[in-house]
Structures are given as C-alpha cells and as structure tokens.
Design a protein around this motif. Structure first.
Motif, PDB file in Angstrom:
ATOM      1  N   MET B  56      47.478 -23.340 -90.078  1.00 25.94           N
ATOM      2  CA  MET B  56      47.095 -21.996 -90.643  1.00 25.94           C
ATOM      3  C   MET B  56      47.950 -21.860 -92.177  1.00 25.94           C
ATOM      4  O   MET B  56      48.327 -20.822 -92.200  1.00 25.94           O
ATOM      5  N   LYS B  75      43.134 -25.352 -95.256  1.00 30.85           N
ATOM      6  CA  LYS B  75      42.528 -24.072 -95.892  1.00 30.85           C
ATOM      7  C   LYS B  75      41.544 -24.711 -96.793  1.00 30.85           C
ATOM      8  O   LYS B  75      41.035 -23.862 -97.694  1.00 30.85           O
TER       9      LYS B  75
ATOM     10  N   GLU C  50      55.769 -15.033 -87.074  1.00 28.48           N
ATOM     11  CA  GLU C  50      55.291 -14.023 -88.052  1.00 28.48           C
ATOM     12  C   GLU C  50      56.012 -12.680 -88.256  1.00 28.48           C
ATOM     13  O   GLU C  50      56.777 -12.226 -88.979  1.00 28.48           O
ATOM     14  N   LYS C 131      56.174 -12.914 -92.539  1.00 30.34           N
ATOM     15  CA  LYS C 131      56.269 -14.522 -92.692  1.00 30.34           C
ATOM     16  C   LYS C 131      57.686 -14.626 -92.201  1.00 30.34           C
ATOM     17  O   LYS C 131      58.536 -15.391 -92.819  1.00 30.34           O
ATOM     18  N   THR C 204      48.264 -20.874 -80.089  1.00 29.42           N
ATOM     19  CA  THR C 204      49.012 -20.461 -81.292  1.00 29.42           C
ATOM     20  C   THR C 204      49.859 -21.447 -81.870  1.00 29.42           C
ATOM     21  O   THR C 204      50.160 -21.511 -83.149  1.00 29.42           O
ATOM     22  N   ILE C 242      44.936 -19.356 -83.975  1.00 25.20           N
ATOM     23  CA  ILE C 242      45.965 -18.817 -85.135  1.00 25.20           C
ATOM     24  C   ILE C 242      46.258 -17.501 -84.777  1.00 25.20           C
ATOM     25  O   ILE C 242      45.803 -16.720 -84.526  1.00 25.20           O
ATOM     26  N   PHE C 331      49.981 -11.725 -95.038  1.00 25.43           N
ATOM     27  CA  PHE C 331      49.629 -13.115 -94.512  1.00 25.43           C
ATOM     28  C   PHE C 331      48.547 -12.872 -93.403  1.00 25.43           C
ATOM     29  O   PHE C 331      47.632 -13.617 -93.298  1.00 25.43           O
ATOM     30  N   GLU C 334      45.178 -12.675 -95.397  1.00 25.71           N
ATOM     31  CA  GLU C 334      44.874 -14.026 -95.770  1.00 25.71           C
ATOM     32  C   GLU C 334      44.209 -14.919 -94.800  1.00 25.71           C
ATOM     33  O   GLU C 334      43.545 -15.524 -94.810  1.00 25.71           O
ATOM     34  N   LEU C 335      45.158 -14.863 -93.525  1.00 23.84           N
ATOM     35  CA  LEU C 335      44.638 -15.707 -92.449  1.00 23.84           C
ATOM     36  C   LEU C 335      43.084 -15.349 -92.000  1.00 23.84           C
ATOM     37  O   LEU C 335      42.334 -16.049 -91.876  1.00 23.84           O
ATOM     38  N   SER C 336      42.954 -14.050 -91.792  1.00 25.93           N
ATOM     39  CA  SER C 336      41.768 -13.211 -91.381  1.00 25.93           C
ATOM     40  C   SER C 336      40.620 -13.721 -92.403  1.00 25.93           C
ATOM     41  O   SER C 336      39.486 -14.186 -92.009  1.00 25.93           O
ATOM     42  N   SER C 338      40.606 -16.307 -94.504  1.00 25.76           N
ATOM     43  CA  SER C 338      40.280 -17.779 -94.532  1.00 25.76           C
ATOM     44  C   SER C 338      39.538 -18.331 -93.211  1.00 25.76           C
ATOM     45  O   SER C 338      38.673 -19.023 -93.141  1.00 25.76           O
ATOM     46  N   TYR C 339      40.098 -17.783 -92.008  1.00 22.49           N
ATOM     47  CA  TYR C 339      39.792 -18.407 -90.773  1.00 22.49           C
ATOM     48  C   TYR C 339      38.721 -17.642 -89.844  1.00 22.49           C
ATOM     49  O   TYR C 339      38.014 -18.261 -89.090  1.00 22.49           O
TER      50      TYR C 339
END
Lengths: 129, 237, 589
Positions: B56, B75, C50, C131, C204, C242, C331, C334-336, C338-339
């Motif tokens: 991640m 990524k 997180e 973070k 996770t 994640i 963050f 960003e994660l949401s 990207s993934y």
C-alpha cells in the motif's frame, strides 16, 4: 554488518557516458546545461565588440560587418532561444527552492520582471519610444 | 488478458551480469507490478527474488525500474503500460539478486545527517508547535526511504558518496523543525563536497518520488541554508 | 557458521523492537545491542498503522475512563493489573516520542490534537495525520541511529532460539544476502516480531506478518495465550485488504449497506447519530468486533453490495468535504484513488472486514518476561494481557512504546556481569538446526509452497473467521494438520544461498501453520462467544463467565500437538458486566 563470505557477489552497472540519452527528462536537463555554449559565443562577440571599440573606428566598423553576417545573426538568434529556454527552466525551479509565494505567481512575476527589464533597456538604447 | 513482463534476472551464484527473461502474466484493471511479480514467483518461477511487504505504498520495499523509470511496484499498474514492460533492479545500487539491491549505502548516508531531533530540553510535557510550524517540515517528514530518488539521480550514479536526495530531505526535515537545535551539527555534512553542492538540480528525483515531496527542492533549499551558513561562518570571529 | 557474542538481541525492527532497543541503550550505554530484522527496520508493519495512539490527555478525561474502556472493550478478558499500568504509562510515552520528533498533529495553539476512536469514551487518540504508525516507526528508527550501542543486523532471518535448561542463550539466524548462518549469543533475547495476520486470506497486513516469533517461542515450550481472538478490522479495501483507518469514522465517516442505509443501528449500536456529528461509542464508533460482526449479518441478509466479486458495504466520507479530507485523511484519499479507483470526495469507498490484528500471542509478564529466563516478548507477538478478547483501536501503538520500553529496560538492568562467549549447548543446537536446514532442499516439486499457503489462508478464513462453529473449525483443523504433513514432505527446489525466497517462504509457512493450529485449537475449546470470538453453535452464542472467564494457554506437547490449559483472569477493580454500546450503554450506566 558482519562480513559474509561466499555466495554474495553484488553487481554494479557502471553509469555509461551516454546515461543522459536514456530518458527524455535527462535529455532536457542536458539541453538546459548546454544552453551555456551558445551563450559563450555571444559573450565572445560582446567582448570582441568592446575590444574593437578601443582599437578605433575602422575596427569597430568591421566588427559591425561581422555581426551583420547571416550566420552570425542566426547563431545569435539561437543564443536568444537558448537564453529563453534557460530562463524558463530557471523560473520554474526557483519557486521550489525559495517557496515564498504560490509557484504560478512567482513564475509569472519573474517573466514580468524580465519583460520590464528588456523594455527598459530597449528604451534606454533608443530602440523604442 | 495477458501482458509480457521482461525481468532483468541476476543470480550472483551463476551469472556474470543480469540478463532478460520473459513471462506472460494475466492482468485486470487492478493488477499492480507487484501483483505481477507475485504471480510469477508463485506460478511460474519460485526463484525470482524481490522485496515487498505492505502493498500500500508506505513501507518502501518494492522499488524497481519499470521501463527504466524508478517506481514502487505496488503503486504501478499494468493497465497503464503497453503489451510489454521491462522490470529491473533500481539503478545506481549494487544488485544482490534479481530485483533486490543493496540499500546499505543509503542507510549510511541517512545516518550521516544525524536524522533525529537534537534538543537538550528536559521538559516532561510536549513542546508547543503550531500547525504552521508543523507545516514547514511536514512534507519532508513523509519520506518512505524507498530509494527511488537515488535511482533517478545521475549524480548519485556517478558518485555514490553523494548524500543523495532522501538523506538531504531528512536533514532538512529536522533543520526546519521548530523543536530542533541540531542544525549546526548537520551543516558540515551538508556543506561538504558530497553534500548539497553535489546536486546539479537535474530534478528527476522530484518526478519519481511516490510521495510527491520534491526532494530536489529540499536539496536546493539546503543550498540556500548552506550558503547562508558559510557566509555567517566567514564573518564570525 | 559465524559466531557473534553480544549482550541483548532484539528480534524485529518494528515499533516495539526499536523502542526496546532504545530503552536498553539508554539504560546501559555500554551494552552491545543487536537489532535483528528480516527486513530493513523501516519496512516493518508498524509503518502501516494509520489512526493513532491512545493516552489520556484532555482535562475531562481520566485514567479510570481509559481503563474501563479497555477492559470493557476486551470483554473482560484483559489483565486488569496490566491495563492499570498501561493507562498510567501511556501519556509519558507519547510525550517521549514527541521529544524525539514525532510530527503529531496540533491544535491552533500548538498543543497536541486528539481524535475520536472506536470504543473510547472521549477523544484521547494522538495522531500524525493518517500516517501515525509510519511517523512513529520512522521517528524511532531514526532516533535509534543516535545510539552507538545499537548495532543493526538488517535482513537476518531467525531460524531458532538457542535455549538450554530454560535459559535463553541466543538465536540462530540466516543472513539473507549471503545465505550464511550466524550463531548470535546473548543472555537476553527480546522478541518483537509482530502478529500473524497473514494466516488469513483477507487481511490488512504486510506480507512479512507471518507469526514467526510466536512459533519460535512456542516451539521451546512457551505458552501462546488467547490465540483464538483475532481482530477483523471493519474497513479494509475489497480484494487487497488494504486498511482504511478507523479515524475515517472518527472524523465522521458513515457506513452504508447497498441500500444506503446505516445498518449499524440494527445491531445494538444506535440510535443513528446525525451526519457530521459522530459520537463516541455509538454507531460507526462502536468497537471493531461489533462492526465486523454487523457486516457478516448484513451479508447473510443479502444487504451487501458486490465489488468485483467481493461482498462490500460503503464507507461514505463525502460530507466531510475536500478540505478536511485533505488535512486529516490524505493517505486514505490516496489509497482509495490508487487501489479502488474511487475519489472519496465524490463517491463512497467500498469496504469489507479484513483480519487486522492478533490479540493473542506469547504469554508474558508485565515487563515482557516469558517462562524462559532471559527471553522477552513485546508488541503484537506478545500477549501481555492488554487486549483480552478484543483490542480497542489506538491502544496497540501505545502498547509498543509502553511495553517495548519496559522490556528493554528490564533486560538491560538484569544483564549478567560476564556474558558467555561460547556455549556447547548452543553450538549443538545450532548444528542440529543446520542439518535440518540442509535436509529441506530437494528436486523439483509437484506442489508449490504458495499453493499450501493459500490453502491455509482459505481454511482459516472459512473455519476461524468472524463467526465460527464446531464443524467449520474441525474441518479447518483437519486441513491444517494435513497441510503440515504435506509441507514436511515438500522440498525447497531453489538451492541458491543469496536471497532464497522459496526457502524463506517455506520457513514462514512452517511457522505459520504451527501458529494457525494453536489458534484453531484454542477457538474450538472456547465454547462461548466473547469479543472477537463469536460462535454460531446453539447455546454458545453468549458470553459464559461461569466457565470461560479464563485465558487460553496453548502449549506444544511432546508429540507436536497443541495442549491447552487455562489461566484465571486477573480482575482488580472492574467486575464483569454486560458489554454494551450505543443507547444501551447509557441505560446501564
């Protein structure tokens, strides 16, 4: 780290002389660095002009004639382009080093400054107004 | 749907130098380069070596070159590449095996800049630090130590002694922290020949940084600090 | 085989291990502290935490309240003496981290900002944006570089503890980049190897969280306590697992089923709190076990949606607005993006529960001491008794610090004057292991380690998931035993020494299967429902304090099977009561 024997054999690819051809980003960087070369020519011209001034009128006239040759004009046009390119890269980098204001504002400010200085010089030497 | 993954393989126990090997990997919209590597290792070739953990983009393990550009495997998505893509170990670091490089030199550089808060206060309560003071260094504290910026830095490639982007970012991170008093101890490293002045602002490090923290800016802000520091030291009795 | 002698070995470079190493170095600057980790320390899974770290901070808060939240959250299975100690020490540890430079989020006046977290009565969670674990880990890692006493041995994989007559002698470790074996001798060994979330299919956790340290101690006769309690985090991304932090709900995020209904109000967590006004212990700020269980109920009722073949519900953050999302949850955005390719500003995030944390672990005393003299365990690999049957979010980052420090100090203070430089017992044991290691290699195999691992994670998900029943767990146990036999017959086909990934995966799987069995057996024997351990069998769906207000202790019997014993729970001042949230809690109070 304790020494380790035997199997370990790290491979290091030495950086080749042509590393900057590998990627367009590096190419642009080298172009930025290379803008100094045409600038060198321009500085040479300028110095020669100054020297010729000290040598009397006829010398100065022949320097003017030299400067008026098409290939010299072409080279100096290249100097202008290179300087503008360098200015562009410089103006974009500057706000990252000195983040005083939002970057677009600083970039625009620098171009405005350049324009004003140029106009002032042109006015001073009678090319305008 | 499949794509061809070309991996630069290197086994120090057999090979003189890395060589390319091709693999066919199925993919969908969410398949990352890391997923592809895991697929190869689990289904096609268990000897493939690479590092990974969090998947991640926060642990910084899975940095590799994808089509010659430093990327985090987790990524980077296959969907964004044409039918073939090439993966190799990070540039400028010694390759231990396949996609695993030796990061020791980076950790040495990190340690060299004294990457910790230097402050003698014996207070038992927290320091005060306003959001504005925090913001000054916050971005630079987000470095995940993935090493992509080193793989993007030709100056580090030419001179491995150069402290490099991430280490200087971290030095800046502490220098800019309102709680820190250690700047004077960090400046000799930054002023030295392998410090900030070894950087010529190629700027590619900023492009590849997966956390967008602009290491190039940090390094060049370091130059301003370094110049100020040297000027002051000249005029100081 | 190389031999290194040192004073203290710390196995694991995450939050707990680094904190222990620093505490030891501060206590005994003259000591030699070897910090072993199978990855570079800053890759450790602490990095992915997180939300934040809990400590009583606000004037209106109290140690008592933190104590009560933690004990009730644990469904009364926490060791109350340990919890008392923990809540007292918590604040000073977070301040210590502040002094080491951790970039905690601040209020406008420069003081520490605290946020809401599930199961906590008031705001007491310190955070560094979203973070927190990342910043804690890097602060500790970088601070550890200050101490010359700490010598890092990066990318060393521990194969075995060296133990003789219930006294630890050191560890046997494999240097990954060379394939060389190292006998590392020390009178003190601190295990800080993290949890075992990778035993499950949906989790996770990072790939390195394979339960190694638990198995190392267990194989030498140390008990694994309360292994049946595994925390499902209610909000993981579908597919990858994640983590989407609980802080997203603390800041006001809401959970919706496929019809856009806030279903938590149907599961004892209501009444519905108004949008944008989250309230501690209500609705989305209920504890993790209850929320994950509510998901399961919704799935059974056919009220979950589908995301690429995964059952999901939705975490809606849209009402928080662009600015708050950027400031508090960057963050997560960003994660949401990207993934799952979703911008939380525009759309709700599809989520589902995923295994997050192993509450159980190596049985330890208050300072991390285990039943083997000189051996300590701290952090997620340990069971010091803080979490009981369910951990409250943001207690575990503080746990790393409080108990990491305690173990590091204790080990350093009790160092014997003259460490042994040689030990025949250790050498014999190391040579046995070396022969065993050599016997693992063979020709090309029918089956792959990866396929066995997948079978294990699926079996665990099926048999020991959010809800469990006798039949499912027995089936899981049968599968695990069979997988152990298959693994024993399997050979490692890659004979290389440098970074032999197949070998490491073999070793991790053999550790993992051992830990999985203790988990399954402990769960089978706990014939009640408590915290994260929920059974569907008739008559076992309620908590049963009469018979099970006890810790499960799993020991390795001589024949390799799991032997269970029980240990009474230490209750100092808060007697067991019904564990209720939402409006029901108010009525009870």
């Amino acid at each position: 780290m304790p020494d380790s024997a035997g199997a370990r054999r790290p491979y290091l690819q030495p950086l080749s002389r042509s590393w900057w051809l590998k990627h367009s980003f590096f190419l642009r960087y080298m172009l930025r660095e290379a803008t100094v070369l045409p600038l060198l020519f321009f500085c040479g011209c300028l110095l020669a002009g100054l020297y010729s001034l000290s040598q009397g009128e006829s010398q100065y006239q022949s320097w003017l004639a030299f400067m008026a040759q098409p290939w010299v004009i072409a080279l100096n046009a290249l100097v202008l382009l290179a300087s503008l390119y360098h200015a562009k890269t410089f103006f974009e980098l500057f706000p990252r080093v000195m983040p005083l204001l939002p970057a677009p504002l600083m970039i625009a400010g620098q171009w405005l400054g350049t324009l004003l200085v140029a106009l002032f010089l042109l006015w001073l030497f009678g090319a305008i107004g | 749907m499949e794509k061809t993954i070309i991996i630069q393989r290197y086994n120090p126990e057999q090979d003189q130098a890395p060589s390319a090997k091709r693999y066919q990997v199925p993919f969908d919209h969410s398949t990352s380069v890391l997923d592809a590597l895991l697929y190869i290792q689990q289904q096609l070739d268990p000897t493939l070596a690479f590092r990974w953990s969090c998947r991640m983009a926060i642990c910084g393990s899975c940095g590799v070159m994808v089509n010659k550009i430093p990327k985090l495997g987790c990524k980077t998505f296959l969907r964004d590449y044409p039918a073939e893509l090439t993966i190799s170990a990070l540039d400028h670091f010694p390759i231990e095996k396949d996609l695993i490089s030796d990061m020791a030199v980076f950790l040495d550089h990190l340690q060299a800049v004294k990457p910790y808060l230097i402050n003698d206060s014996q207070n038992t309560e927290p320091h005060r630090q306003t959001p504005a003071q925090l913001k000054k260094y916050q971005k630079f504290s987000s470095c995940i130590n993935c090493g992509l910026c080193y793989a993007a830095c030709p100056q580090f490639g030419l001179n491995p002694e150069f402290l490099g982007p991430a280490a200087i970012v971290t030095a800046q991170r502490y220098n800019l922290d309102s709680r820190d008093q250690g700047k004077a101890q960090r400046m000799p490293q930054l002023n030295g020949k392998n410090g900030v002045w070894a950087c010529t602002f190629v700027g590619f490090c900023a492009d590849v940084c997966p956390k967008q923290l602009d290491p190039a800016a940090a390094v060049n802000q370091g130059k301003v600090a370094s110049a100020t520091d040297m000027l002051i030291s000249i005029f100081k009795p | 085989m190389q031999i290194i002698t040192t004073d203290i070995i710390v196995v694991g470079g995450g939050g707990a291990g680094l904190r222990a190493a620093i505490a030891a170095a501060e206590t005994r600057p003259d000591a030699r502290i070897s910090l072993l980790s199978k990855v570079y320390p800053m890759r450790s899974h602490t990095v992915a935490a997180e939300g934040g770290a809990a400590a009583v901070t606000l004037a209106e808060d109290s140690l008592d309240a933190h104590f009560q939240d933690t004990v009730a959250g644990s469904d009364w299975l926490a060791d109350q003496l340990v919890v008392e100690h923990f809540v007292k020490a918590a604040y000073q540890e977070l301040v210590q981290l502040e002094h080491w430079g951790c970039p905690w989020s601040r209020k406008a006046d420069g003081s520490i900002q605290v946020r809401r977290f599930g199961g906590m009565k008031t705001e007491r969670t310190w955070f560094a944006a979203d973070k927190t674990g990342f910043h804690i880990l890097h602060t500790l890692f970088q601070t550890s570089m200050k101490y010359p006493a700490i010598r890092r041995l990066d990318e060393f994989f521990v194969l075995d503890l060296l133990v003789s007559e219930q006294q630890v002698l050191g560890v046997l470790a494999l240097q990954l980049n060379s394939g060389e074996l190292f006998q590392i001798l020390a009178p003190k060994v601190i295990l800080a190897t993290g949890g075992a979330g990778r035993l499950f299919h949906y989790n996770t956790n990072g790939g390195i969280v394979t339960g190694d340290g638990m198995a190392l101690a267990y194989r030498h006769g140390v008990a694994l306590r309360d292994m049946e309690f595994v925390q499902y985090h209610p909000t993981g991304l579908p597919g990858s697992g994640i983590l989407i932090t609980e802080a997203a709900r603390g800041e006001g995020g809401i959970l919706l089923n496929k019809d856009g209904y806030r279903y938590l109000q149907d599961y004892g967590l209501g009444p519905e709190t108004p949008l944008g006004q989250p309230q501690n212990k209500y609705m989305e700020l209920g504890p993790r076990d209850k929320l994950s269980q509510a998901f399961w109920q919704q799935q059974q009722a056919g009220l979950t949606a589908d995301y690429q073949g995964h059952a999901v519900v939705y975490l809606d953050l849209r009402h928080l607005g662009v600015q708050k999302l950027a400031e508090r949850l960057p963050f997560i955005c960003e994660l949401s993006r990207s993934y799952v390719n979703i911008d939380p500003v525009q759309q709700p995030i599809p989520i589902r529960p995923a295994v997050h944390y192993t509450m159980g672990g190596i049985l330890t005393e208050l300072q991390g001491e285990t039943s083997i003299s000189g051996l300590y365990a701290v952090g997620e690999c340990a069971s010091v008794g803080l979490h009981g049957a369910n951990r409250l979010g943001s207690n575990s980052l503080t746990e790393l610090l409080v108990f990491g420090k305690a173990a590091g100090e204790h080990a350093a203070q009790s160092l014997p004057p003259m460490p042994r430089s040689q030990s025949t017992a250790a050498t014999e044991q190391a040579q046995t292991q070396q022969r065993r290691l050599a016997s693992l290699f063979g020709g090309k195999q029918q089956q792959s380690i990866a396929s066995l691992r997948k079978a294990m994670t699926l079996a665990m998900e099926q048999g020991c998931g959010i809800y469990r029943d006798e039949q499912g767990m027995q089936q899981c146990r049968t599968t695990l035993v069979s997988l152990q036999q298959q693994l024993a017959g399997l050979k490692v086909s890659d004979h290389s020494k440098v970074f032999n990934a197949e070998l490491i995966q073999y070793l991790e799987l053999s550790f993992g299967l051992e830990v999985a069995l203790t988990l399954c057996e402990s769960a089978l024997a706990r014939k009640e429902s408590r915290g994260a351990h929920q059974r569907l069998d008739p008559g076992l769906t309620q908590r049963n304090d009469q018979d099970f207000l006890q810790h499960t202790l799993a020991y390795r019997a001589a024949d390799g099977r799991v032997a269970l014993r029980y240990q009474p729970v230490r209750i100092t001042c808060l007697p067991p009561a019904a564990r209720v949230y939402g409006a029901a809690a108010k009525q009870g109070a």
